[in-house]
Design an enzyme around this catalytic site. Structure first.
Site, PDB file in Angstrom:
ATOM      1  N   SER A  10       0.851  -1.192   0.000  1.00 47.63           N
ATOM      2  CA  SER A  10       0.000   0.000   0.000  1.00 47.63           C
ATOM      3  C   SER A  10       0.884   1.238   0.000  1.00 47.63           C
ATOM      4  O   SER A  10       2.065   1.169   0.367  1.00 47.63           O
ATOM      5  CB  SER A  10      -0.951  -0.018   1.199  1.00 47.63           C
ATOM      6  OG  SER A  10      -0.224  -0.226   2.399  1.00 47.63           O
ATOM      7  N   GLU A  12       1.018   5.550   0.818  1.00 50.05           N
ATOM      8  CA  GLU A  12       0.385   6.677   1.526  1.00 50.05           C
ATOM      9  C   GLU A  12       0.724   8.000   0.842  1.00 50.05           C
ATOM     10  O   GLU A  12       1.862   8.234   0.450  1.00 50.05           O
ATOM     11  CB  GLU A  12       0.903   6.680   2.974  1.00 50.05           C
ATOM     12  CG  GLU A  12       0.317   7.793   3.811  1.00 50.05           C
ATOM     13  CD  GLU A  12       0.719   7.648   5.269  1.00 50.05           C
ATOM     14  OE1 GLU A  12       0.598   6.538   5.828  1.00 50.05           O
ATOM     15  OE2 GLU A  12       1.169   8.655   5.834  1.00 50.05           O
ATOM     16  N   ASP A 104      -1.791  14.591  16.093  1.00 51.03           N
ATOM     17  CA  ASP A 104      -1.069  15.513  16.980  1.00 51.03           C
ATOM     18  C   ASP A 104      -1.534  16.923  16.655  1.00 51.03           C
ATOM     19  O   ASP A 104      -1.465  17.329  15.492  1.00 51.03           O
ATOM     20  CB  ASP A 104       0.445  15.449  16.724  1.00 51.03           C
ATOM     21  CG  ASP A 104       1.010  14.096  17.123  1.00 51.03           C
ATOM     22  OD1 ASP A 104       0.818  13.706  18.285  1.00 51.03           O
ATOM     23  OD2 ASP A 104       1.618  13.447  16.258  1.00 51.03           O
ATOM     24  N   PHE A 211      12.056  15.086  11.362  1.00 50.59           N
ATOM     25  CA  PHE A 211      10.794  14.382  11.547  1.00 50.59           C
ATOM     26  C   PHE A 211      10.987  13.132  12.418  1.00 50.59           C
ATOM     27  O   PHE A 211      10.170  12.839  13.292  1.00 50.59           O
ATOM     28  CB  PHE A 211      10.195  14.020  10.180  1.00 50.59           C
ATOM     29  CG  PHE A 211       8.812  13.473  10.282  1.00 50.59           C
ATOM     30  CD1 PHE A 211       7.767  14.278  10.713  1.00 50.59           C
ATOM     31  CD2 PHE A 211       8.548  12.143   9.988  1.00 50.59           C
ATOM     32  CE1 PHE A 211       6.482  13.774  10.854  1.00 50.59           C
ATOM     33  CE2 PHE A 211       7.266  11.624  10.116  1.00 50.59           C
ATOM     34  CZ  PHE A 211       6.233  12.447  10.548  1.00 50.59           C
ATOM     35  N   HIS A 261       3.839  -0.916   3.774  1.00 50.38           N
ATOM     36  CA  HIS A 261       3.076   0.318   3.531  1.00 50.38           C
ATOM     37  C   HIS A 261       4.093   1.438   3.305  1.00 50.38           C
ATOM     38  O   HIS A 261       4.857   1.771   4.214  1.00 50.38           O
ATOM     39  CB  HIS A 261       2.194   0.623   4.754  1.00 50.38           C
ATOM     40  CG  HIS A 261       1.402   1.889   4.654  1.00 50.38           C
ATOM     41  ND1 HIS A 261       0.235   1.997   3.925  1.00 50.38           N
ATOM     42  CD2 HIS A 261       1.617   3.121   5.189  1.00 50.38           C
ATOM     43  CE1 HIS A 261      -0.249   3.230   4.028  1.00 50.38           C
ATOM     44  NE2 HIS A 261       0.567   3.934   4.786  1.00 50.38           N
TER      45      HIS A 261
HETATM   46  P1  FAD Z   1      -2.989   6.673  20.262  1.00 49.20           P
HETATM   47  O1  FAD Z   1      -3.133   5.249  19.858  1.00 49.20           O
HETATM   48  O2  FAD Z   1      -4.152   7.332  20.863  1.00 49.20           O
HETATM   49  O3  FAD Z   1      -1.709   6.789  21.181  1.00 49.20           O
HETATM   50  C1  FAD Z   1      -1.185   8.055  21.529  1.00 49.20           C
HETATM   51  C2  FAD Z   1      -0.393   7.937  22.831  1.00 49.20           C
HETATM   52  O4  FAD Z   1      -1.292   7.762  23.937  1.00 49.20           O
HETATM   53  C3  FAD Z   1       0.557   6.757  22.897  1.00 49.20           C
HETATM   54  O5  FAD Z   1       1.699   7.162  23.608  1.00 49.20           O
HETATM   55  C4  FAD Z   1      -0.215   5.703  23.659  1.00 49.20           C
HETATM   56  O6  FAD Z   1       0.625   4.765  24.306  1.00 49.20           O
HETATM   57  C5  FAD Z   1      -0.974   6.577  24.672  1.00 49.20           C
HETATM   58  N1  FAD Z   1      -2.279   6.023  25.084  1.00 49.20           N
HETATM   59  C6  FAD Z   1      -3.254   5.564  24.307  1.00 49.20           C
HETATM   60  N2  FAD Z   1      -4.332   5.187  25.028  1.00 49.20           N
HETATM   61  C7  FAD Z   1      -4.004   5.421  26.313  1.00 49.20           C
HETATM   62  C8  FAD Z   1      -4.688   5.288  27.551  1.00 49.20           C
HETATM   63  N3  FAD Z   1      -5.949   4.810  27.615  1.00 49.20           N
HETATM   64  N4  FAD Z   1      -4.056   5.657  28.686  1.00 49.20           N
HETATM   65  C9  FAD Z   1      -2.787   6.154  28.643  1.00 49.20           C
HETATM   66  N5  FAD Z   1      -2.086   6.316  27.490  1.00 49.20           N
HETATM   67  C10 FAD Z   1      -2.689   5.962  26.349  1.00 49.20           C
HETATM   68  N6  FAD Z   1      -1.144  11.841  12.214  1.00 49.20           N
HETATM   69  C11 FAD Z   1      -2.015  12.713  11.654  1.00 49.20           C
HETATM   70  O7  FAD Z   1      -2.267  13.781  12.227  1.00 49.20           O
HETATM   71  N7  FAD Z   1      -2.633  12.441  10.464  1.00 49.20           N
HETATM   72  C12 FAD Z   1      -2.423  11.278   9.789  1.00 49.20           C
HETATM   73  O8  FAD Z   1      -3.002  11.066   8.723  1.00 49.20           O
HETATM   74  C13 FAD Z   1      -1.509  10.316  10.366  1.00 49.20           C
HETATM   75  N8  FAD Z   1      -1.296   9.138   9.776  1.00 49.20           N
HETATM   76  C14 FAD Z   1      -0.494   8.198  10.399  1.00 49.20           C
HETATM   77  C15 FAD Z   1      -0.369   6.924   9.839  1.00 49.20           C
HETATM   78  C16 FAD Z   1       0.413   5.959  10.446  1.00 49.20           C
HETATM   79  C17 FAD Z   1       0.516   4.590   9.818  1.00 49.20           C
HETATM   80  C18 FAD Z   1       1.099   6.259  11.652  1.00 49.20           C
HETATM   81  C19 FAD Z   1       1.978   5.226  12.310  1.00 49.20           C
HETATM   82  C20 FAD Z   1       0.981   7.518  12.222  1.00 49.20           C
HETATM   83  C21 FAD Z   1       0.169   8.500  11.613  1.00 49.20           C
HETATM   84  N9  FAD Z   1      -0.026   9.752  12.166  1.00 49.20           N
HETATM   85  C22 FAD Z   1      -0.885  10.659  11.591  1.00 49.20           C
HETATM   86  C23 FAD Z   1       0.711  10.139  13.385  1.00 49.20           C
HETATM   87  C24 FAD Z   1      -0.078   9.830  14.665  1.00 49.20           C
HETATM   88  O9  FAD Z   1      -1.293  10.540  14.662  1.00 49.20           O
HETATM   89  C25 FAD Z   1       0.800  10.263  15.837  1.00 49.20           C
HETATM   90  O10 FAD Z   1       1.853   9.364  15.995  1.00 49.20           O
HETATM   91  C26 FAD Z   1       0.072  10.508  17.152  1.00 49.20           C
HETATM   92  O11 FAD Z   1       1.000  11.087  18.060  1.00 49.20           O
HETATM   93  C27 FAD Z   1      -0.479   9.247  17.826  1.00 49.20           C
HETATM   94  O12 FAD Z   1      -1.526   8.752  17.139  1.00 49.20           O
HETATM   95  P2  FAD Z   1      -2.117   7.294  17.501  1.00 49.20           P
HETATM   96  O13 FAD Z   1      -3.261   7.079  16.635  1.00 49.20           O
HETATM   97  O14 FAD Z   1      -1.030   6.306  17.509  1.00 49.20           O
HETATM   98  O15 FAD Z   1      -2.584   7.596  18.997  1.00 49.20           O
END
Ligand code: FAD
Length: 294
Positions: A10, A12, A104, A211, A261
């Site tokens: 895939s 991105e 973020d 980054f 990916h």
């Molecule tokens: P989460 O899964 O919510 O985790 C965030 C943090 O919170 C982690 O440290 C986790 O351990 C902690 N956490 C989660 N749940 C709990 C809980 N219940 N209690 C305590 N701690 C907890 N960003 C964008 O803005 N747009 C995009 O399109 C985008 N695409 C991405 C695609 C991929 C494949 C990846 C790997 C990252 C992408 N990101 C994108 C970046 C991502 O949004 C950031 O890394 C962000 O900081 C974390 O997102 P997450 O979905 O992993 O968050």
């Protein structure tokens, strides 16, 4: 690790800001079609900053490619209603796959909104849309920088699967051991969903270094030093980068990674060169439409 005979590929993209950027992206997508990707994905700016751009890019790719297009959706800084409106739009557009993220917020931009974590978004999607979408979430073999501990971060991935995610795509990494150890951690927690490595082709040094520092992806010292030593010599950076990433992908596929990916940054060339090299070890990348068993 689940071993599949046909690894899923895939790519991105991010939503371009200009007409020229849209045309370049459409061209890149056409070139990448030769690898029979399982899907193209389009990033989403947290807080809705690229909302329209993401939707328009998804629409454009749907029209040009007839491929599965997977929009990213990041929940931080947004209200439930905003997320639901976007999900309804994707339903109308026939989207079947979503990459669900927290995102973020840029510094100084607003409040977290109604969502704290990506798992909250996964819950919302499953509660309101049932199984309409396949959901992918993010995973971090080198651990998310805000995670309380390595173990907590893997528990978070488990939480996202328990909320209804079907698979994960990792943050990019340059050291395959990080991925294998991470998979072992996941196996110990009975996580048996596909975790697809995210692959970052190396196109230049300074932006990549900035980054990577921000998102917690380690550039091994020897790679950093070599890239630094090339200075402005982009050709040497890219030639070395292709070799490093090719070797990484080869190792991952040989060890049964369920797919790759590619973070293309809207450019096809480097991904094409890496994948062309991989075809002899994974002929399915070009010989037939990759089918993926989940
Ligand atoms: P989460 O899964 O919510 O985790 C965030 C943090 O919170 C982690 O440290 C986790 O351990 C902690 N956490 C989660 N749940 C709990 C809980 N219940 N209690 C305590 N701690 C907890 N960003 C964008 O803005 N747009 C995009 O399109 C985008 N695409 C991405 C695609 C991929 C494949 C990846 C790997 C990252 C992408 N990101 C994108 C970046 C991502 O949004 C950031 O890394 C962000 O900081 C974390 O997102 P997450 O979905 O992993 O968050």
């Amino acid at each position: 690790m689940t071993t599949l005979t046909k690894p899923s590929i895939s790519f991105e993209f991010f939503p371009p800001k200009t007409i020229e950027g849209v045309n370049h992206l459409a061209e890149a997508a056409m070139h990448l079609m030769k690898f029979h990707p399982e899907f193209f994905s389009v990033t989403f700016g947290a807080g809705g900053s690229t909302r329209d751009g993401t939707i328009e890019t998804v629409r454009m790719l749907q029209q040009k490619t007839s491929l599965n297009i997977a929009p990213h959706l990041a929940c931080i800084g947004s209200q439930r209603e905003e997320m639901l409106t976007i999900l309804q739009e994707y339903k109308k557009m026939g989207i079947s796959r979503i990459i669900a993220l927290r995102g973020d917020l840029p510094s100084g931009m607003g409040q977290a909104g109604e969502f704290q974590y990506a798992s909250d978004l996964v819950v919302l999607i499953r509660e309101t849309m049932g199984n309409l979408f396949r959901i992918e979430v993010a995973a971090y073999p080198e651990f998310h920088p805000q995670a309380a501990s390595a173990h907590d971060d893997v528990l978070n991935l488990k939480r996202k699967f328990e909320a209804g995610a079907n698979g994960a795509i990792t943050q990019y990494f340059f050291n395959s051991d990080a991925y294998y150890y991470y998979l072992d951690d996941c196996a110990r927690l009975n996580i048996n969903m596909p975790i697809i490595p995210g692959v970052m082709p190396i196109s230049q040094f300074s932006k990549l270094a900035r980054f990577s520092d921000m998102c917690g992806a380690e550039i091994p010292f020897w790679i950093r030093k070599r890239l630094q030593s090339y200075g402005d010599d982009i050709d040497s950076i890219q030639k070395f980068g292709i070799e490093v990433i090719y070797n990484l992908c080869q190792d991952l596929l040989k060890n049964g990674a369920p797919g790759l990916h590619f973070y293309t940054l809207n450019k096809a060339e480097l991904s094409i060169q890496i994948l062309n090299g991989l075809v002899p070890i994974a002929p399915a990348l070009v010989s037939s439409v990759a089918s993926h068993v989940f």
